[in-house]
Design a protein around this motif. Structure first.
Motif, PDB file in Angstrom:
ATOM      1  N   LEU A  18       0.784  -1.146  -0.002  1.00  0.00           N
ATOM      2  CA  LEU A  18       0.137  -0.107  -0.048  1.00  0.00           C
ATOM      3  C   LEU A  18       0.831   1.384   0.082  1.00  0.00           C
ATOM      4  O   LEU A  18       0.395   2.338  -0.597  1.00  0.00           O
ATOM      5  CB  LEU A  18      -0.913   0.004   1.235  1.00  0.00           C
ATOM      6  N   ALA A  19       1.998   1.181   0.772  1.00  0.00           N
ATOM      7  CA  ALA A  19       2.761   2.363   0.576  1.00  0.00           C
ATOM      8  C   ALA A  19       3.506   2.771  -0.727  1.00  0.00           C
ATOM      9  O   ALA A  19       3.661   3.633  -1.187  1.00  0.00           O
ATOM     10  CB  ALA A  19       4.076   1.946   1.816  1.00  0.00           C
ATOM     11  N   VAL A  20       3.859   1.656  -1.546  1.00  0.00           N
ATOM     12  CA  VAL A  20       4.326   1.712  -2.798  1.00  0.00           C
ATOM     13  C   VAL A  20       3.400   2.188  -3.739  1.00  0.00           C
ATOM     14  O   VAL A  20       3.474   3.133  -4.651  1.00  0.00           O
ATOM     15  CB  VAL A  20       5.079   0.345  -3.109  1.00  0.00           C
ATOM     16  N   LEU A  21       2.203   1.625  -3.589  1.00  0.00           N
ATOM     17  CA  LEU A  21       1.053   1.925  -4.274  1.00  0.00           C
ATOM     18  C   LEU A  21       0.496   3.661  -4.105  1.00  0.00           C
ATOM     19  O   LEU A  21       0.290   4.262  -5.042  1.00  0.00           O
ATOM     20  CB  LEU A  21      -0.330   1.481  -4.034  1.00  0.00           C
ATOM     21  N   THR A  22       0.813   3.972  -2.919  1.00  0.00           N
ATOM     22  CA  THR A  22       0.635   5.585  -2.485  1.00  0.00           C
ATOM     23  C   THR A  22       1.593   6.450  -3.251  1.00  0.00           C
ATOM     24  O   THR A  22       1.410   7.547  -3.863  1.00  0.00           O
ATOM     25  CB  THR A  22       0.541   5.612  -0.957  1.00  0.00           C
ATOM     26  N   LEU A  23       2.885   5.972  -3.030  1.00  0.00           N
ATOM     27  CA  LEU A  23       4.107   6.705  -3.792  1.00  0.00           C
ATOM     28  C   LEU A  23       3.876   6.853  -5.221  1.00  0.00           C
ATOM     29  O   LEU A  23       3.982   7.929  -5.683  1.00  0.00           O
ATOM     30  CB  LEU A  23       5.283   6.143  -3.398  1.00  0.00           C
ATOM     31  N   ALA A  24       3.438   5.790  -5.723  1.00  0.00           N
ATOM     32  CA  ALA A  24       3.381   5.799  -7.219  1.00  0.00           C
ATOM     33  C   ALA A  24       2.124   6.757  -7.450  1.00  0.00           C
ATOM     34  O   ALA A  24       2.172   7.435  -8.541  1.00  0.00           O
ATOM     35  CB  ALA A  24       2.882   4.347  -7.513  1.00  0.00           C
ATOM     36  N   GLY A  25       1.057   6.679  -6.809  1.00  0.00           N
ATOM     37  CA  GLY A  25      -0.180   7.642  -6.915  1.00  0.00           C
ATOM     38  C   GLY A  25       0.525   8.964  -6.823  1.00  0.00           C
ATOM     39  O   GLY A  25      -0.007   9.913  -7.541  1.00  0.00           O
ATOM     40  N   LEU A  26       1.130   9.375  -5.656  1.00  0.00           N
ATOM     41  CA  LEU A  26       1.609  10.796  -5.593  1.00  0.00           C
ATOM     42  C   LEU A  26       2.811  11.197  -6.754  1.00  0.00           C
ATOM     43  O   LEU A  26       2.442  12.396  -7.282  1.00  0.00           O
ATOM     44  CB  LEU A  26       2.432  10.881  -4.240  1.00  0.00           C
ATOM     45  N   PHE A  27       3.398  10.257  -7.189  1.00  0.00           N
ATOM     46  CA  PHE A  27       4.192  10.594  -8.217  1.00  0.00           C
ATOM     47  C   PHE A  27       3.751  10.674  -9.649  1.00  0.00           C
ATOM     48  O   PHE A  27       3.822  11.831 -10.286  1.00  0.00           O
ATOM     49  CB  PHE A  27       5.441   9.664  -8.599  1.00  0.00           C
ATOM     50  N   MET A  28       2.561  10.197  -9.881  1.00  0.00           N
ATOM     51  CA  MET A  28       1.757  10.193 -10.914  1.00  0.00           C
ATOM     52  C   MET A  28       0.970  11.646 -11.171  1.00  0.00           C
ATOM     53  O   MET A  28       0.835  12.253 -11.810  1.00  0.00           O
ATOM     54  CB  MET A  28       0.677   9.201 -11.210  1.00  0.00           C
ATOM     55  N   ALA A  29       0.517  11.987  -9.795  1.00  0.00           N
ATOM     56  CA  ALA A  29      -0.284  13.195  -9.760  1.00  0.00           C
ATOM     57  C   ALA A  29       0.703  14.337  -9.822  1.00  0.00           C
ATOM     58  O   ALA A  29       0.296  15.539 -10.561  1.00  0.00           O
ATOM     59  CB  ALA A  29      -0.792  13.297  -8.375  1.00  0.00           C
ATOM     60  N   LEU A  30       2.004  14.335  -9.412  1.00  0.00           N
ATOM     61  CA  LEU A  30       2.852  15.093  -9.673  1.00  0.00           C
ATOM     62  C   LEU A  30       3.414  15.663 -10.946  1.00  0.00           C
ATOM     63  O   LEU A  30       3.605  16.522 -11.377  1.00  0.00           O
ATOM     64  CB  LEU A  30       3.835  15.248  -8.517  1.00  0.00           C
ATOM     65  N   LEU A  31       3.820  14.442 -11.507  1.00  0.00           N
ATOM     66  CA  LEU A  31       4.597  14.589 -12.967  1.00  0.00           C
ATOM     67  C   LEU A  31       3.809  13.997 -13.880  1.00  0.00           C
ATOM     68  O   LEU A  31       4.322  14.376 -15.012  1.00  0.00           O
ATOM     69  CB  LEU A  31       5.786  13.631 -12.551  1.00  0.00           C
ATOM     70  N   GLY A  32       2.506  13.588 -13.669  1.00  0.00           N
ATOM     71  CA  GLY A  32       1.652  13.025 -14.917  1.00  0.00           C
ATOM     72  C   GLY A  32       1.208  14.176 -15.570  1.00  0.00           C
ATOM     73  O   GLY A  32       0.985  15.260 -15.226  1.00  0.00           O
ATOM     74  N   ASN A  33       0.810  14.038 -16.851  1.00  0.00           N
ATOM     75  CA  ASN A  33       0.123  14.947 -17.638  1.00  0.00           C
ATOM     76  C   ASN A  33      -0.900  14.031 -18.447  1.00  0.00           C
ATOM     77  O   ASN A  33      -0.720  13.304 -18.938  1.00  0.00           O
ATOM     78  CB  ASN A  33       1.215  15.548 -18.673  1.00  0.00           C
ATOM     79  N   GLY A  34      -2.007  14.888 -18.270  1.00  0.00           N
ATOM     80  CA  GLY A  34      -3.322  14.279 -19.018  1.00  0.00           C
ATOM     81  C   GLY A  34      -4.214  13.367 -17.940  1.00  0.00           C
ATOM     82  O   GLY A  34      -4.148  13.421 -17.092  1.00  0.00           O
ATOM     83  N   ASP A  35      -5.436  12.935 -19.018  1.00  0.00           N
ATOM     84  CA  ASP A  35      -6.310  12.414 -18.041  1.00  0.00           C
ATOM     85  C   ASP A  35      -5.944  11.037 -17.560  1.00  0.00           C
ATOM     86  O   ASP A  35      -6.569  10.602 -16.474  1.00  0.00           O
ATOM     87  CB  ASP A  35      -7.559  12.320 -18.952  1.00  0.00           C
ATOM     88  N   LEU A  36      -5.297  10.396 -18.305  1.00  0.00           N
ATOM     89  CA  LEU A  36      -5.043   8.866 -17.863  1.00  0.00           C
ATOM     90  C   LEU A  36      -3.854   9.010 -16.583  1.00  0.00           C
ATOM     91  O   LEU A  36      -4.392   8.220 -15.732  1.00  0.00           O
ATOM     92  CB  LEU A  36      -4.153   8.245 -19.034  1.00  0.00           C
ATOM     93  N   SER A  37      -3.023   9.845 -16.613  1.00  0.00           N
ATOM     94  CA  SER A  37      -2.198   9.861 -15.335  1.00  0.00           C
ATOM     95  C   SER A  37      -3.165  10.536 -14.334  1.00  0.00           C
ATOM     96  O   SER A  37      -2.939  10.091 -13.119  1.00  0.00           O
ATOM     97  CB  SER A  37      -1.047  10.514 -15.379  1.00  0.00           C
ATOM     98  N   ARG A  38      -3.980  11.430 -14.473  1.00  0.00           N
ATOM     99  CA  ARG A  38      -4.730  11.834 -13.323  1.00  0.00           C
ATOM    100  C   ARG A  38      -5.894  10.588 -12.809  1.00  0.00           C
ATOM    101  O   ARG A  38      -5.836  10.475 -11.629  1.00  0.00           O
ATOM    102  CB  ARG A  38      -5.765  12.960 -13.929  1.00  0.00           C
ATOM    103  N   THR A  39      -6.445  10.124 -13.769  1.00  0.00           N
ATOM    104  CA  THR A  39      -7.193   8.886 -13.340  1.00  0.00           C
ATOM    105  C   THR A  39      -6.449   7.706 -12.569  1.00  0.00           C
ATOM    106  O   THR A  39      -6.740   7.360 -11.435  1.00  0.00           O
ATOM    107  CB  THR A  39      -8.017   8.257 -14.601  1.00  0.00           C
ATOM    108  N   ALA A  40      -5.364   7.404 -13.135  1.00  0.00           N
ATOM    109  CA  ALA A  40      -4.426   6.536 -12.504  1.00  0.00           C
ATOM    110  C   ALA A  40      -3.920   6.838 -11.016  1.00  0.00           C
ATOM    111  O   ALA A  40      -3.977   6.248 -10.045  1.00  0.00           O
ATOM    112  CB  ALA A  40      -3.174   6.153 -13.190  1.00  0.00           C
ATOM    113  N   SER A  41      -3.746   8.129 -11.151  1.00  0.00           N
ATOM    114  CA  SER A  41      -3.196   8.619  -9.664  1.00  0.00           C
ATOM    115  C   SER A  41      -4.430   8.625  -8.657  1.00  0.00           C
ATOM    116  O   SER A  41      -4.231   8.342  -7.282  1.00  0.00           O
ATOM    117  CB  SER A  41      -2.681  10.116  -9.787  1.00  0.00           C
TER     118      SER A  41
END
Length: 61
Positions: A18-41
């Motif tokens: 769960l910690a790794v999943l949370t960190l991945a979501g935070l990185f996707m929210a900070l670095l992602g661009n577009g709807d797919l990364s927003r939804t995944a985060s």
């Protein structure tokens, strides 16, 4: 007779996942661009909350 203690994986496995999943979501929210990364985060950040709610609901008497 001594009781056998659980291994580290049995104790810390799900919290680590769960910690790794949370960190991945935070990185996707900070670095992602577009709807797919927003939804995944949102999904990655919402999963630990859903697990906590599920466990709290399941532990009620």
């Amino acid at each position: 007779m001594r009781r056998r203690l659980p291994s580290n994986w049995q104790t810390w496995g799900w919290p680590a996942i769960l910690a790794v999943l949370t960190l991945a979501g935070l990185f996707m929210a900070l670095l992602g661009n577009g709807d797919l990364s927003r939804t995944a985060s949102w999904m990655a950040l919402g999963t630990p909350l859903a697990v906590i709610a599920w466990k709290l609901y399941a532990s009620r008497p």
